[in-house]
Motif scaffolding. Structure first.
Motif, PDB file in Angstrom:
ATOM      1  N   GLN A 178       0.809  -1.207   0.000  1.00 19.38           N
ATOM      2  CA  GLN A 178       0.000   0.000   0.000  1.00 19.38           C
ATOM      3  C   GLN A 178       0.852   1.272   0.000  1.00 19.38           C
ATOM      4  O   GLN A 178       1.879   1.352   0.678  1.00 19.38           O
ATOM      5  CB  GLN A 178      -0.921   0.001   1.225  1.00 19.38           C
ATOM      6  N   GLY A 179       0.392   2.253  -0.766  1.00 16.31           N
ATOM      7  CA  GLY A 179       0.929   3.610  -0.727  1.00 16.31           C
ATOM      8  C   GLY A 179       2.435   3.712  -0.837  1.00 16.31           C
ATOM      9  O   GLY A 179       3.069   3.093  -1.702  1.00 16.31           O
ATOM     10  N   GLU A 180       3.018   4.496   0.051  1.00 15.80           N
ATOM     11  CA  GLU A 180       4.459   4.735   0.039  1.00 15.80           C
ATOM     12  C   GLU A 180       5.245   3.461   0.298  1.00 15.80           C
ATOM     13  O   GLU A 180       6.344   3.277  -0.239  1.00 15.80           O
ATOM     14  CB  GLU A 180       4.809   5.800   1.081  1.00 15.80           C
ATOM     15  N   ASN A 181       4.699   2.567   1.143  1.00 20.73           N
ATOM     16  CA  ASN A 181       5.379   1.284   1.366  1.00 20.73           C
ATOM     17  C   ASN A 181       5.566   0.540   0.048  1.00 20.73           C
ATOM     18  O   ASN A 181       6.644  -0.001  -0.228  1.00 20.73           O
ATOM     19  CB  ASN A 181       4.572   0.400   2.318  1.00 20.73           C
ATOM     20  N   TYR A 182       4.501   0.505  -0.760  1.00 20.95           N
ATOM     21  CA  TYR A 182       4.590  -0.191  -2.042  1.00 20.95           C
ATOM     22  C   TYR A 182       5.673   0.438  -2.920  1.00 20.95           C
ATOM     23  O   TYR A 182       6.496  -0.281  -3.522  1.00 20.95           O
ATOM     24  CB  TYR A 182       3.249  -0.163  -2.770  1.00 20.95           C
ATOM     25  N   ARG A 183       5.690   1.745  -3.002  1.00 23.23           N
ATOM     26  CA  ARG A 183       6.650   2.418  -3.873  1.00 23.23           C
ATOM     27  C   ARG A 183       8.088   2.137  -3.428  1.00 23.23           C
ATOM     28  O   ARG A 183       8.966   1.850  -4.250  1.00 23.23           O
ATOM     29  CB  ARG A 183       6.371   3.922  -3.899  1.00 23.23           C
TER      30      ARG A 183
ATOM     31  N   GLU B 210      17.179  -3.756   6.479  1.00 23.44           N
ATOM     32  CA  GLU B 210      16.286  -4.139   7.580  1.00 23.44           C
ATOM     33  C   GLU B 210      14.989  -4.765   7.070  1.00 23.44           C
ATOM     34  O   GLU B 210      14.010  -4.866   7.817  1.00 23.44           O
ATOM     35  CB  GLU B 210      15.979  -2.918   8.450  1.00 23.44           C
ATOM     36  N   GLY B 211      14.976  -5.188   5.830  1.00 26.23           N
ATOM     37  CA  GLY B 211      13.765  -5.776   5.279  1.00 26.23           C
ATOM     38  C   GLY B 211      12.894  -4.747   4.586  1.00 26.23           C
ATOM     39  O   GLY B 211      13.346  -3.664   4.209  1.00 26.23           O
ATOM     40  N   ALA B 212      11.625  -5.089   4.432  1.00 27.36           N
ATOM     41  CA  ALA B 212      10.696  -4.278   3.655  1.00 27.36           C
ATOM     42  C   ALA B 212      10.152  -3.087   4.440  1.00 27.36           C
ATOM     43  O   ALA B 212      10.199  -3.050   5.670  1.00 27.36           O
ATOM     44  CB  ALA B 212       9.530  -5.147   3.185  1.00 27.36           C
ATOM     45  N   ALA B 213       9.595  -2.145   3.699  1.00 24.53           N
ATOM     46  CA  ALA B 213       8.857  -1.043   4.313  1.00 24.53           C
ATOM     47  C   ALA B 213       7.444  -1.531   4.616  1.00 24.53           C
ATOM     48  O   ALA B 213       6.801  -2.159   3.781  1.00 24.53           O
ATOM     49  CB  ALA B 213       8.807   0.143   3.357  1.00 24.53           C
ATOM     50  N   GLY B 214       6.964  -1.238   5.834  1.00 26.28           N
ATOM     51  CA  GLY B 214       5.619  -1.646   6.217  1.00 26.28           C
ATOM     52  C   GLY B 214       5.589  -2.947   6.984  1.00 26.28           C
ATOM     53  O   GLY B 214       6.494  -3.779   6.881  1.00 26.28           O
ATOM     54  N   ALA B 215       4.546  -3.140   7.767  1.00 31.30           N
ATOM     55  CA  ALA B 215       4.383  -4.347   8.570  1.00 31.30           C
ATOM     56  C   ALA B 215       3.970  -5.524   7.690  1.00 31.30           C
ATOM     57  O   ALA B 215       3.387  -5.352   6.625  1.00 31.30           O
ATOM     58  CB  ALA B 215       3.330  -4.123   9.646  1.00 31.30           C
ATOM     59  N   ARG B 216       4.253  -6.733   8.173  1.00 31.73           N
ATOM     60  CA  ARG B 216       3.954  -7.929   7.377  1.00 31.73           C
ATOM     61  C   ARG B 216       2.498  -8.354   7.471  1.00 31.73           C
ATOM     62  O   ARG B 216       2.015  -9.121   6.643  1.00 31.73           O
ATOM     63  CB  ARG B 216       4.867  -9.078   7.785  1.00 31.73           C
ATOM     64  N   TYR B 217       1.796  -7.904   8.502  1.00 29.54           N
ATOM     65  CA  TYR B 217       0.364  -8.151   8.656  1.00 29.54           C
ATOM     66  C   TYR B 217      -0.303  -6.850   9.101  1.00 29.54           C
ATOM     67  O   TYR B 217       0.365  -5.934   9.594  1.00 29.54           O
ATOM     68  CB  TYR B 217       0.082  -9.200   9.736  1.00 29.54           C
ATOM     69  N   THR B 218      -1.610  -6.787   8.966  1.00 27.27           N
ATOM     70  CA  THR B 218      -2.348  -5.708   9.613  1.00 27.27           C
ATOM     71  C   THR B 218      -2.260  -5.917  11.121  1.00 27.27           C
ATOM     72  O   THR B 218      -1.977  -7.022  11.601  1.00 27.27           O
ATOM     73  CB  THR B 218      -3.824  -5.722   9.183  1.00 27.27           C
ATOM     74  N   GLU B 219      -2.514  -4.879  11.881  1.00 28.26           N
ATOM     75  CA  GLU B 219      -2.323  -4.948  13.334  1.00 28.26           C
ATOM     76  C   GLU B 219      -3.143  -6.060  13.972  1.00 28.26           C
ATOM     77  O   GLU B 219      -2.654  -6.782  14.851  1.00 28.26           O
ATOM     78  CB  GLU B 219      -2.693  -3.601  13.961  1.00 28.26           C
TER      79      GLU B 219
END
Length: 329
Positions: A236-241, A313-322
């Motif tokens: 999603q959003g900036e994480n995806y980019r 440090e891996g990807a931007a964004g969490a791996r699951y929703t909260e």
């Protein structure tokens, strides 16, 4: 393929396994049953000996385990089958909570044996830690199934260090399965040191970052309503980019080595230790052959350093929703 030891109790599997979840759920509409069987049998031809399924993947109705059972029937004694328990389901097959009560574990195991058309489950995992059932009771229930010859090895999934130690004290844990990839590195700080201390093998699920590390991705809103990635923060959003930029750079590194991005990502996992076995999922035979080819890829120290520079440090964004994020303790 040369086999890898998972844990210290005699379990050996191919360095790359096959996850079957996507054959029936999570990544858009479920695939064709015959296609799933053909993919599993092609994996066996390519040397894969480790197949991962779960009660959850069959929507509580055995749909996924039946595909696996039918597919491996001609060569059952040549492969390792892992399945999982630990959820309850509504009438539509949606998981509505955890349930690892000993009586439920036995019920699920008996169902799995029937669906898989086998006399023994090679690896039985608790799919998620149940906050309402002491892990000692869970380990004891699986130990009873092992004593009866219905299960060979005990596994945990998405468990934290304390839970692993407590379970291991009751029944030896042979395998821990948790998400791990170039994009997801949380296990490195505390979990991997504990499983290595205790001699437990590590199975990496989602080793291609929910498909992100294939490079064949699109923003969350472009996926089907039934697709897990539609709500995944990394799409999603900036994480995806930001993640897409990282994938493009990893793709350039892979191309320079004459391999694909998925092969680079899987080879990176294999380089993290001989006790690590990734289980990429696919229902596409071309993709399967590509994934299995990663077992022959050797990464140099310079390659590993370049990958770390791209995704330190891996990807931007969490791996699951909260609300879906596993809680480790």
């Amino acid at each position: 393929m040369q086999q890898r030891a998972l844990g210290q109790h005699g379990l050996e599997v191919s360095p790359i396994g096959l996850g079957t979840m996507g054959m029936t759920m999570a990544y858009g509409p479920g695939g064709d049953r015959d296609e799933g069987i053909a993919t599993i049998r092609r994996a066996h031809e390519l040397g894969v000996t480790f197949f991962d399924t779960a009660e959850l993947y069959g929507l509580g109705k055995g749909l996924n385990e039946q595909i696996v059972g039918d597919a491996v029937a001609p060569f059952r004694d040549e492969v390792v089958i892992a399945t999982k328990f630990g959820f309850t389901f509504d009438e539509q097959g949606r998981s509505v909570g955890t349930d690892s009560r000993p009586e439920h574990i036995r019920e699920v195991a008996e169902n799995s044996l029937r669906y898989l058309k086998t006399d023994v489950i090679d690896v039985l995992y608790q799919h998620r830690v149940d906050p309402d059932v002491p892990i000692e009771d869970v380990a004891g229930a699986v130990r009873a199934l092992i004593d009866e010859g219905k299960v060979r090895y005990f596994g945990l999934s998405e468990a934290g260090p304390e839970t692993i130690r407590r379970a291991h004290a009751v029944q030896a844990v042979s395998v821990l399965q948790t998400e791990y990839s170039v994009f997801e590195r949380q296990v490195e700080a505390e979990v991997l040191p504990v499983v290595r201390e205790l001699g437990i093998g590590f199975v990496a699920y989602s080793p291609l970052g929910r498909g992100f590390l294939t490079g064949d991705v699109k923003p969350a809103e472009e996926y089907d309503e039934t697709d897990f990635r539609r709500t995944n923060p990394r799409f999603q959003g900036e994480n995806y980019r930001r993640n897409k930029q990282a994938i493009d750079r990893l793709g350039e590194l892979a191309e320079a080595k004459g391999i694909t991005t998925p092969q680079l990502a899987l080879a990176w996992l294999l380089a993290q230790g001989d006790d690590v076995v990734p289980i990429p999922g696919t229902r596409n035979q071309r993709r399967l052959e590509e994934n299995v080819g990663a077992a022959d890829v050797i990464l140099t120290a310079d390659d590993l350093a370049a990958i770390h520079e791209i995704v330190p440090e891996g990807a931007a964004g969490a791996r699951y929703t909260e609300e879906r994020m596993p809680v480790w303790n």
